[in-house]
Design a protein around this motif. Structure first.
Motif, short mmCIF file in Angstrom:
data_model
loop_
_atom_site.label_atom_id
_atom_site.label_comp_id
_atom_site.label_asym_id
_atom_site.label_seq_id
_atom_site.Cartn_x
_atom_site.Cartn_y
_atom_site.Cartn_z
N ASN A 1 41.64 30.49 45.83
CA ASN A 1 40.43 31.31 46.03
C ASN A 1 39.19 30.67 45.42
OD1 ASN A 1 41.45 33.34 47.61
ND2 ASN A 1 41.78 34.75 45.92
N THR B 1 45.01 37.46 51.34
CA THR B 1 45.39 36.79 50.09
C THR B 1 46.54 37.55 49.42
OG1 THR B 1 43.12 36.09 49.79
CG2 THR B 1 44.52 36.02 47.85
N THR B 2 47.49 36.80 48.93
CA THR B 2 48.62 37.39 48.23
C THR B 2 48.22 37.68 46.79
OG1 THR B 2 50.11 36.07 49.57
CG2 THR B 2 51.03 37.03 47.56
N ARG B 3 48.38 38.93 46.38
CA ARG B 3 48.11 39.31 44.99
C ARG B 3 49.42 39.23 44.22
NH1 ARG B 3 43.28 39.62 42.80
NH2 ARG B 3 44.27 40.85 41.20
N PRO C 1 45.97 44.47 40.48
CA PRO C 1 44.53 44.20 40.35
C PRO C 1 43.89 44.97 39.19
CG PRO C 1 44.99 45.48 42.34
CD PRO C 1 46.31 45.11 41.74
N ARG D 1 43.83 34.91 35.45
CA ARG D 1 43.44 34.19 36.66
C ARG D 1 44.25 32.89 36.80
NH1 ARG D 1 38.33 32.73 35.66
NH2 ARG D 1 38.84 30.57 35.36
N GLU E 1 47.80 33.75 37.83
CA GLU E 1 47.81 34.14 39.25
C GLU E 1 47.75 32.90 40.14
OE1 GLU E 1 46.94 37.22 42.42
OE2 GLU E 1 47.10 37.68 40.31
N ARG F 1 50.61 31.56 42.76
CA ARG F 1 50.30 31.40 44.18
C ARG F 1 50.66 30.00 44.67
NH1 ARG F 1 44.56 33.16 44.54
NH2 ARG F 1 44.75 35.25 43.82
#
Length: 198
Positions: A32, A130-132, A136, A180, A183, A187
């Motif tokens: 991202n 987008t895969t989380r 969130p 972040r 994550e 991903r």
């Protein structure tokens, strides 16, 4: 895990993803990030991408203006994109101009599917969400940690994601950075696993 360790792990996963066959743009999209410049520079610095001669940067290649605009928005240029894929920019521009189907077309289709569809008259692809990885809205505790001599922000349910700071606000800011990075690492690991299963 400390932010510095997470950053090293992320950089390692970026290199692993590139070596597994993912492109700079695919990695950038997975993370991202709005610009591919950092990823390209990291991979070039690690010796995975060749350095482009200066005269190659200033040359006009006559590629599609809208594609060139999309590359610029990503902090990229046509010659750097070619070098990232291991293509010679002059030959790549010629192949695209002649419409020769090959590796250049496949790379363009993977990196910029909407641009490829417009250039070659195909239906535009559907956008993939987008895969989380994490919630969130994570729950966080912040406590004084005497061993670390700092406030430590820690995710409830996953204490491995934590960060220390000089005060509450600083600990929370560093926690957000750690979250972040975690994550992004996860991903990339998912994408590498998908790539290996193909």
């Amino acid at each position: 895990m400390r932010i510095e360790n997470l950053e090293e792990k992320l950089n390692s996963r970026i290199e692993e993803a590139f070596n597994s066959g993912l492109s700079v743009i695919e990695i950038t999209r997975t993370l991202n990030k709005s610009s591919a410049e950092h990823i390209h520079d990291l991979l070039r610095g690690a010796g995975h991408i060749d350095t482009l001669p200066k005269e190659g940067l200033r040359r006009s290649y006559g590629i599609d203006a809208k594609w060139e605009s999309v590359l610029r928005k990503k902090g990229y240029s046509f010659p750097r994109w070619c070098i990232g894929w291991g293509f010679d920019p002059v030959k790549a521009a010629r192949e695209l101009a002649l419409g020769v189907q090959g590796d250049i077309h496949e790379a363009l289709k993977r990196d910029f599917p909407a641009v490829y569809a417009r250039m070659f008259g195909e239906d535009p692809p559907q956008r993939v969400p987008t895969t989380r990885i994490h919630d969130p809205h994570p729950s966080v505790t912040i406590v004084w940690h005497p061993d670390r001599n700092a406030y430590v922000a820690e995710m409830i349910g996953n204490p491995a994601i934590n960060a220390g700071g000089i005060d509450l606000e600083h600990a929370l800011q560093r926690f957000q950075v750690a979250l972040r990075y975690d994550e992004q690492i996860k991903r990339l690991e998912l994408l590498i696993a998908q790539r290996q299963n193909q």
